[in-house]
Each structure stands twice: as structure tokens, then as C-alpha cells.
Design an enzyme around this catalytic site. Structure first.
Site, PDB file in Angstrom:
ATOM      1  N   GLU A  70      35.364  33.285 -57.013  1.00  0.00           N
ATOM      2  CA  GLU A  70      35.846  33.024 -55.650  1.00  0.00           C
ATOM      3  C   GLU A  70      35.259  31.706 -55.129  1.00  0.00           C
ATOM      4  O   GLU A  70      34.630  31.657 -54.067  1.00  0.00           O
ATOM      5  CB  GLU A  70      35.548  34.208 -54.717  1.00  0.00           C
ATOM      6  CG  GLU A  70      36.282  35.463 -55.157  1.00  0.00           C
ATOM      7  CD  GLU A  70      36.308  36.611 -54.141  1.00  0.00           C
ATOM      8  OE1 GLU A  70      35.616  36.533 -53.116  1.00  0.00           O
ATOM      9  OE2 GLU A  70      37.045  37.581 -54.394  1.00  0.00           O
ATOM     10  N   GLU A  87      39.796  41.021 -59.756  1.00  0.00           N
ATOM     11  CA  GLU A  87      39.287  42.015 -58.792  1.00  0.00           C
ATOM     12  C   GLU A  87      40.497  42.611 -58.084  1.00  0.00           C
ATOM     13  O   GLU A  87      41.307  41.871 -57.514  1.00  0.00           O
ATOM     14  CB  GLU A  87      38.342  41.379 -57.762  1.00  0.00           C
ATOM     15  CG  GLU A  87      37.017  40.954 -58.358  1.00  0.00           C
ATOM     16  CD  GLU A  87      36.033  40.412 -57.315  1.00  0.00           C
ATOM     17  OE1 GLU A  87      36.121  40.793 -56.134  1.00  0.00           O
ATOM     18  OE2 GLU A  87      35.181  39.598 -57.719  1.00  0.00           O
TER      19      GLU A  87
HETATM   20  O1  AHR Z   1      33.898  43.325 -55.101  1.00  0.00           O
HETATM   21  C1  AHR Z   1      33.178  42.971 -53.974  1.00  0.00           C
HETATM   22  C2  AHR Z   1      33.303  41.483 -53.651  1.00  0.00           C
HETATM   23  O2  AHR Z   1      34.621  41.179 -53.318  1.00  0.00           O
HETATM   24  C3  AHR Z   1      32.976  40.541 -54.774  1.00  0.00           C
HETATM   25  O3  AHR Z   1      31.626  40.285 -54.900  1.00  0.00           O
HETATM   26  C4  AHR Z   1      33.713  39.300 -54.381  1.00  0.00           C
HETATM   27  O4  AHR Z   1      34.086  38.518 -55.475  1.00  0.00           O
HETATM   28  C5  AHR Z   1      34.886  39.823 -53.593  1.00  0.00           C
HETATM   29  O5  AHR Z   1      35.070  39.136 -52.417  1.00  0.00           O
END
Ligand code: AHR
Length: 513
Positions: free
Chosen positions: A193, A315
Site C-alpha cells: 500500500e 488483501e
Molecule cells: O489487513 C489490515 C491492513 O489493511 C493492512 O495492514 C493494510 O495493508 C490494509 O490497509
């Protein structure tokens, strides 16, 4: 006919659903036009140094205060054939200095996890422990390197430490730490990110930083890096466009992140206390990833028509409010039948896009967000989402068989909004066996599905079903088996036609013969 208890109860509570023409669905499984392989890596997991994801989740203190991997957790994860584990973050990755997590545990520095609750971290779980975990799981490692606060030199030394086979400073250090042989780590994230917690970069700036960092990831012997760039946040199509344009030829995977949030980020909603409106909204928002994947893939097609670069959904999953009374920074949430359906429809979308989506990582594996497993002291429970991953193992590395709906797609309607009533994946495995997973999103209406399997002769069917009486049914430490798969006897074959009586709010896996 004797009705199952859950159906009797739901009829008493809600009255029988009005019959309608759309209760019957016709679909065709095109076993004669198979094309893409569903990569096993779509079923990947994510384990971050966050809350009890690692410590007291995977990694526990035994007799004499020594940390070790939990055997029960490892055994449960082996059953879902975890293909890869993304680690150490997440936002944590861009603050993590890998040398803090090697060497004798008592000499490792303690650090403060500033992203997730300001807790002290003793670094007892580091590179060697993570690689032991993935080895025991039979999974591939997927390391996300620190770009936000690290340097190319630090990252290149980590790459050398885990992969170089010969005489070198990092290979020597690895040997002195008890592991002379390299591990061969290929999946390599270059920041996490980077548009947010990983450095707040613009895509133009990140593309240049990315190019600089990956220059220092040489092939060592047969180990070549599979270089995964920070991809877009949700619908940031500009990010995809710029990063593919400026760095695409040096990228092997682009890591899209998308979370399903039922309410707002400020008030996401409870994991267990919800109405049908929130059931519907969760599924509607989860289905949005179809549009995201389609549009990001279309941009990628412009720069990479051969589809060399994988779209990685690094994610994904439902993000609820934390369980009452728990640390808000630990992201600990329960997991109901609703989560299971979100997992099923999301995996169906990834499977359908197998030509471009070749990797995904649900957030997260244990005790964090939409987890597979929840632990409490020595005890552990499997969540409904775990059961979906177990039921979907049949699709790993199988060939996708396209599905089409005849006479239009049936819809689940709620308060003037509508979404597809049924979601499915069909595939043929290496032994030639056809499997189908099929989900009824509607919490009230059963559906009769007639399936024509073109290009294959089907004579028998067997299956399992995951459902429950209530939308919010979930497993607890007191009732660990409230939601789990059961034998399914609602499918039959006659004259090569498959008929499935799909209960409301259910997920079914079928093996066809
Ligand atoms: O999964 C939790 C968080 O969500 C992670 O650390 C981040 O990459 C995302 O914003």
C-alpha cells in the site's frame, strides 16, 4: 416429507417464500470449452504482525516460556491446502527491519508495533520461523519487503539471505543462524500500500521507486523473483494505469486491495448482529470486486495484452467492527455464515477471471479480520470462512469450466435492489473429475438449479453443504460446530441432467461422475 429443523424454523418465522418463476434456474457447464487454469495461489492467506494474528495465533509460548508453532493450527491449515502465506504485512511490512528477526531469540531487539496498537514485539517470530511455518504447511512463502522506511540495500540483503546458495555475507550469516541451505523464496512484494501506510506515494513516484528496488533482486541459481508491485486501492484506476505504464515491464504481479465494509469506515457494523439489509449489502459490496477486477484488468491489457502480469488481490475480505471489549487496534472479529457467502462469491469471481487473477490473499489467516481460525488460550475454532476454503480446495490448479445461465440470471431482490441469486464455479481436476461449487445468496428462497454439463457424461453426483438456520450463525468456543459442512442429498442426475435443490443461504460443493 420431513423438513429439516432449520427449514421448519425459518418457515415458521418468516412464512413460506412466495413461489415464482425464477425459483428455477437453468445453467450450462461448458466442459467442452475449458481454457484457463484456476491457480492454487488464488486461495492464498495473509498473516501480519497485527493483534493475535502471529503471537498467540500461530506462535505460542510453551513450557519454559519458549515460543513455538501451534500444532493444532498448522494441522487445520494443512487441510485447506494453503498455497502461499503473505507476510509480515500489511502496513507492518514497511516498518519491519528483517535483521531484527534473526539470530538467537534472546538477542533479538524488542520493537514497538506503531501501526497496530503500539504493542511491544519481541521479534521471536522472524524469517526462520515464518519459513518453518510455510514449510510445514506445504505452502510457498510470499515476503513483502520494506520499501517505505527501508532501503534497496536492506531488501537486497534479505533476498540474498533467503536465496543465495554459495559463499556470501548473507549466506554465511544464514548458516551461522542454523540454516546453511537457502529456502528459494520467489514471491516478493515490493512494498505494501505504497499509496497509503507504505509511504503515501504518488503512482509516478512509486513506479520509479519500484524500478530502483527491483533492480537489486538478481536471479540466484534457479530462483528468480516473482516481483509483486503495490497495486491500486479499490477503484484507483489511475494508479494501475501509471504503474503499468512506467514499470509494467519489470512487474510480475500487481497487488490490488479491496475490503468489503458494510457500513462506513467509521462505523463498519457488527460481525454478528445484523439485519437482512446488512446481509444483502455485504454481498452486494463483495460482488463489486467483479467490476474492479474487470476494469483493472482492462487497463493492464493495454500495456500487457499477453497477460504476463498477474493481477494479485493481495488483501480482500469483510472488515467489521471489532468484537466488543477487544483492542480496537487488533481487528479481532467473529465470522458468520454471511462471511462464508462473501468468501464463496469472491472466490467465484477470482476463479472466473483466472486468466488474469492468478493470486489472492484473504485478510487474514488467524484472529484478524475475516479469519480462518480463532484462538482462545489453547483452544481453537474453525470459522465458516475456513469451511468455504476447505470446500473450494477442489478448484486449486483445476481447469475452469465456463458456466452460462439460460433464460437470464435469477436475482435476489431486496428493498428495490437486486443482485444475482446464485454464484458458481465449475472445474475439472487433473484426474478428469468435474467439481462444482454453487451458492444461493438468498436467505429465504430455495432454488432448483438444472444444469446441463456439455461435453461430459455425468451419471452420479455427491456433495456437501454449508448452511445454517440463521444468517448470523457462527461458531463459538462453547459451540465450535454450529456451522460446518454436512452431507448434501439435494442433487441428483437423470438422463445426464443434473438437478440441485439449493437451500436458502447455502454453499454446496458437488463431485460429478
Ligand atoms: O489487513 C489490515 C491492513 O489493511 C493492512 O495492514 C493494510 O495493508 C490494509 O490497509
Amino acid at each position: 416429507m420431513i423438513l429439516p429443523v432449520w427449514l421448519t424454523l425459518s418457515l415458521l418465522l418468516q412464512g413460506p417464500p412466495a413461489p415464482g418463476p425464477r425459483d428455477s434456474i437453468r445453467l450450462v457447464v461448458h466442459a467442452d470449452s475449458a481454457r484457463d487454469t484456476i491457480s492454487r495461489n488464488i486461495y492464498g492467506q495473509f498473516a501480519e504482525h497485527l493483534g493475535h494474528g502471529i503471537y498467540d495465533g500461530l506462535w505460542t509460548k510453551g513450557a519454559g516460556g519458549r515460543w513455538h508453532l501451534r500444532d493444532d493450527v498448522v494441522a487445520a491449515l494443512r487441510k485447506i491446502h494453503v498455497p502461499n502465506v503473505r507476510w509480515p504485512g500489511g502496513c507492518f511490512a514497511d516498518r519491519y527491519h528483517w535483521k531484527d528477526g534473526i539470530g538467537p531469540p534472546e538477542r533479538r531487539p524488542t520493537i514497538v508495533n506503531t501501526t497496530w496498537g503500539g504493542v511491544t514485539e519481541d521479534n521471536s517470530f522472524g524469517t526462520h520461523e515464518y519459513l518453518e511455518l510455510v514449510d510445514r504447511l506445504g505452502a510457498a512463502p510470499f515476503i513483502v519487503a520494506n520499501v517505505g522506511s527501508g532501503t534497496p540495500e536492506e531488501m537486497a540483503q534479505w533476498w540474498e539471505y533467503v536465496n543465495f546458495d554459495g559463499t556470501s555475507p548473507m549466506a554465511g550469516l544464514r548458516g551461522r543462524n542454523g540454516h546453511p541451505a537457502p529456502w528459494s523464496v520467489r514471491l516478493w512484494g515490493v512494498g505494501n500500500e505504497s499509496w497509503g501506510c507504505g509511504g503515501n506515494m504518488t503512482p509516478e513516484y512509486y513506479a520509479n521507486v519500484y524500478r530502483r528496488f527491483v533492480t537489486f533482486l538478481p536471479a540466484y541459481g534457479k530462483t528468480r523473483p516473482f516481483r509483486i508491485a503495490t497495486g491500486p486501492n479499490t477503484d484507483d484506476y489511475h494508479w494501475t494505469d501509471v504503474v503499468m505504464r512506467d514499470a509494467g515491464r519489470m512487474i510480475d504481479g500487481l497487488d490490488l486491495h479491496y475490503y468489503t465494509v458494510v457500513g462506513s469506515w467509521a462505523k463498519k457494523g457488527s460481525a454478528t448482529e445484523f439485519t437482512e439489509r446488512e446481509w444483502f449489502t455485504a454481498l452486494e459490496k463483495a460482488l463489486h470486486i467483479e467490476e474492479l477486477v474487470t476494469r483493472h484488468a482492462a487497463i493492464m491489457d493495454r500495456y500487457d495484452p499477453q497477460k504476463r502480469v498477474a493481477l494479485v488481490v493481495g488483501e480482500w475480505g469483510l472488515w467489521h467492527d471489532v468484537e466488543p471489549g477487544t483492542n480496537p487496534a487488533f481487528l479481532y472479529q467473529q465470522n458468520t455464515l454471511r462471511d462464508a457467502l462473501v468468501a464463496a462469491v469472491s472466490l467465484d469471481i477470482f476463479n472466473r477471471h483466472a486468466d488474469r487473477v492468478r493470486m489472492a490473499n484473504i485478510a487474514q489467516m488467524i484472529n484478524v479480520l475475516q479469519a480462518m481460525i480463532l484462538t482462545q488460550g489453547d483452544r481453537m475454532i474453525l470459522t465458516p470462512t475456513y469451511h468455504v476454503f476447505e470446500m473450494y480446495t477442489v478448484h486449486q490448479d483445476a481447469t475452469l469450466l465456463p458456466i452460462s445461465f439460460e433464460g437470464g440470471e435469477a436475482r435476489y431482490e431486496y428493498e428495490g435492489r437486486s443482485i444475482p441469486a446464485v454464484s458458481a464455479t465449475a472445474s475439472r481436476d487433473r484426474e478428469g473429475k468435474i467439481h462444482m461449487t454453487i451458492t444461493n445468496l438468498d436467505p429465504h428462497r430455495a432454488r432448483t438449479v438444472s444444469a446441463d454439463v456439455r461435453g461430459a457424461t455425468v451419471t452420479s453426483v455427491s456433495g456437501r453443504v454449508l448452511t445454517a438456520g440463521a444468517m448470523n450463525a457462527h461458531n463459538t468456543f462453547e459451540q465450535p460446530d454450529a456451522v460446518g459442512p454436512a452431507v448434501f442429498d439435494g442433487a441428483r442426475v437423470s438422463d445426464s441432467q443434473l438437478t440441485i435443490e439449493l437451500p436458502p443461504k447455502s454453499i454446496v460443493v458437488l463431485a460429478l461422475q
